[in-house]
Design a protein around this motif. Structure first.
Motif, PDB file in Angstrom:
ATOM      1  N   ASN A 176      74.874 -44.770 133.271  1.00  0.00           N
ATOM      2  CA  ASN A 176      74.511 -45.231 134.616  1.00  0.00           C
ATOM      3  C   ASN A 176      74.766 -44.175 135.679  1.00  0.00           C
ATOM      4  OD1 ASN A 176      73.693 -47.668 133.591  1.00  0.00           O
ATOM      5  ND2 ASN A 176      75.478 -48.818 134.273  1.00  0.00           N
ATOM      6  N   ARG A 177      75.907 -43.505 135.578  1.00  0.00           N
ATOM      7  CA  ARG A 177      76.227 -42.500 136.600  1.00  0.00           C
ATOM      8  C   ARG A 177      75.262 -41.316 136.531  1.00  0.00           C
ATOM      9  NH1 ARG A 177      80.511 -41.877 132.910  1.00  0.00           N
ATOM     10  NH2 ARG A 177      80.549 -39.835 131.868  1.00  0.00           N
ATOM     11  N   GLY A 180      72.058 -42.510 138.088  1.00  0.00           N
ATOM     12  CA  GLY A 180      72.241 -42.532 139.534  1.00  0.00           C
ATOM     13  C   GLY A 180      72.123 -41.141 140.137  1.00  0.00           C
ATOM     14  N   GLU A 187      75.705 -46.070 141.695  1.00  0.00           N
ATOM     15  CA  GLU A 187      75.869 -46.639 140.363  1.00  0.00           C
ATOM     16  C   GLU A 187      75.680 -48.157 140.342  1.00  0.00           C
ATOM     17  OE1 GLU A 187      78.968 -46.415 136.571  1.00  0.00           O
ATOM     18  OE2 GLU A 187      79.131 -45.000 138.228  1.00  0.00           O
TER      19      GLU A 187
END
Length: 219
Positions: A176-177, A180, A187
């Motif tokens: 996810n990071r 992002g 996030e």
């Protein structure tokens, strides 16, 4: 022989020899890891229908064969018929994610042992395998409802452009990071998109979402 050994042997479950064919390595890995902890099921995996037919010829017939509906060599449900023929009178079922009612009907009319959904929890997989290997014909409740017309139609919710982009990055294995950072999103926003993608695709987690999307040729 020790006292009671004969009685114990009588109640020892027969080991089921199962063949699973799927062109998604992550699916095969998930099944192998889960079934490795099931003492009465011995699983062999292959990546496509030709390899499945070779395995049946060389090591079968198997107590149960599960073949992915959309993998190479299947040609729709033609591959199911081939596998049924090669596996003698022993059962063959289908692996898929979200089959149309027409496909469900065709699988059952062709003599398939049933359908296992890739999007379902693995906790019931062993029992599903035992049921089909024992001669039962298995359909998840959602497919039974779909056949009877009690569920919603087969049309899928449309992913937004942003969700498609997130899905493509999920398919690359990005966290996810990382997604992002690539898309200049916070996030929590990425988590929101992942949750929406899973809901629209009928998946319970990000890995299943990628599998479903590939099955539907979305990515």
């Amino acid at each position: 022989m020790k006292p009671g050994a004969e009685q114990m042997n009588e109640h020892t479950p027969k080991t089921l020899n199962v063949l699973i064919a799927d062109d998604h390595a992550m699916i095969l890995e998930m099944f192998e890891l889960y079934l490795a902890g099931v003492p009465d099921i011995d699983v062999r995996t292959v990546p496509d229908l030709p390899a499945a037919l070779d395995a049946i010829d060389g090591h079968g017939p198997f107590d149960l064969v599960l073949v992915d509906l959309d993998m190479p060599g299947m040609d729709g449900l033609t591959g199911l018929g081939k596998a049924l023929q090669r596996n003698g009178k022993k059962p063959v079922g289908i692996l898929t994610s979200n089959p149309a009612s027409r496909v469900v009907d065709e699988v059952m009319s062709l003599g398939g042992a049933g359908i296992v959904l890739k999007t379902a929890s693995l906790k019931n997989l062993a029992n599903e395998i035992r049921f089909m290997a024992g001669g039962g014909r298995y359909l998840p409740i959602e497919l039974v409802e779909k056949r009877s017309g009690r569920s919603s139609d087969d049309s899928e919710a449309t992913l937004s452009k942003r969700e498609f982009t997130v899905l493509e990055l999920l398919a690359e294995g990005k966290l996810n990071r990382e997604i992002g950072a690539a898309l200049s999103l916070a996030e929590p926003t990425v988590k929101m998109h992942v949750k929406s993608i899973c809901k629209k695709l009928g998946a319970t987690n990000r890995t299943q979402a990628v599998v479903v999307a590939r099955d539907r040729k979305l990515i």
